[in-house]
Scaffold this active site. Sequence first.
Site, PDB file in Angstrom:
ATOM      1  CG  HIS A 164       8.944 -44.055  50.467  1.00 39.17           C
ATOM      2  ND1 HIS A 164       8.697 -43.680  51.689  1.00 39.17           N
ATOM      3  CD2 HIS A 164       9.557 -45.569  49.572  1.00 39.17           C
ATOM      4  CE1 HIS A 164       9.643 -45.011  51.878  1.00 39.17           C
ATOM      5  NE2 HIS A 164      10.163 -45.678  51.670  1.00 39.17           N
TER       6      HIS A 164
ATOM      7  CB  CYS B 290       8.358 -48.411  53.042  1.00 36.33           C
ATOM      8  SG  CYS B 290       9.462 -48.687  52.658  1.00 36.33           S
TER       9      CYS B 290
ATOM     10  CD  GLU C  32       6.607 -41.005  51.548  1.00 37.80           C
ATOM     11  OE1 GLU C  32       7.916 -41.646  52.264  1.00 37.80           O
ATOM     12  OE2 GLU C  32       5.853 -41.432  50.575  1.00 37.80           O
TER      13      GLU C  32
END
Length: 228
Positions: A195, A89, A197
């Site tokens: 994302h 990002c 994660e």
Amino acid sequence: MKFGVVVFPGSNCDRDMYDALVHDLKQECVMLWHKDSDLSQFTTEDCIVLPGGFSYGDYLRTGAIARFSPIMQSVIDFAKRGGKVLGVCNGFQILCESHLLPGVLLRNNNQKYICKNVFVKDADENVYNIPIAHGEGRYYADDATLNKLEANGQVLLHYCDAEGNVTPESNHNGSTRNIAGICNEGRNVFGMMPHPERACSSVLGNTDGRKVFKLLFQLVLEEAVAAV
């Protein structure tokens, strides 16, 4: 592989990244403050991560000020030596501003911030459900650059629908050619808007992010083997 997660003023996904790497993926990881410049604890087999967020409030352009943080020259030198660098990002935006990756990230075509789960697929047609959260995630490059990226297999992820079809409707931010993630020619610098994660824990009901990290690890391994 050891990871170092850089923290910029305005980073808000640094702890998410650390938690996913350490607790979900069982990797060694340390936090790095943006004013530090010493990366001597890392070898070229390790990976520096630029996390998501709003570094310096996204003033000027996203990633434009963070590119000049003291640590970034060390990150650039690390990448040029073959060290692994991942930008997610805002981190992807910083990598483009640093010219470690080609192209730019522009404001979403609907001019709105988007935060939702989307589908992306890799070159092997594997589909992943991964969150996005950005206002300036529309990847853009000229046709010559895009053609080179595609010819070299540098496009890692495309936005798609649940069946893996790359369609205008599945391109939520208007990225050129539905591009969601790329790597450099050396295949040691990776950038993506989604994302992973945020999709690594079963508690959150989604572990597709682990598969995306596995994809990156595999790319690193393949490059290491090719270099022997």
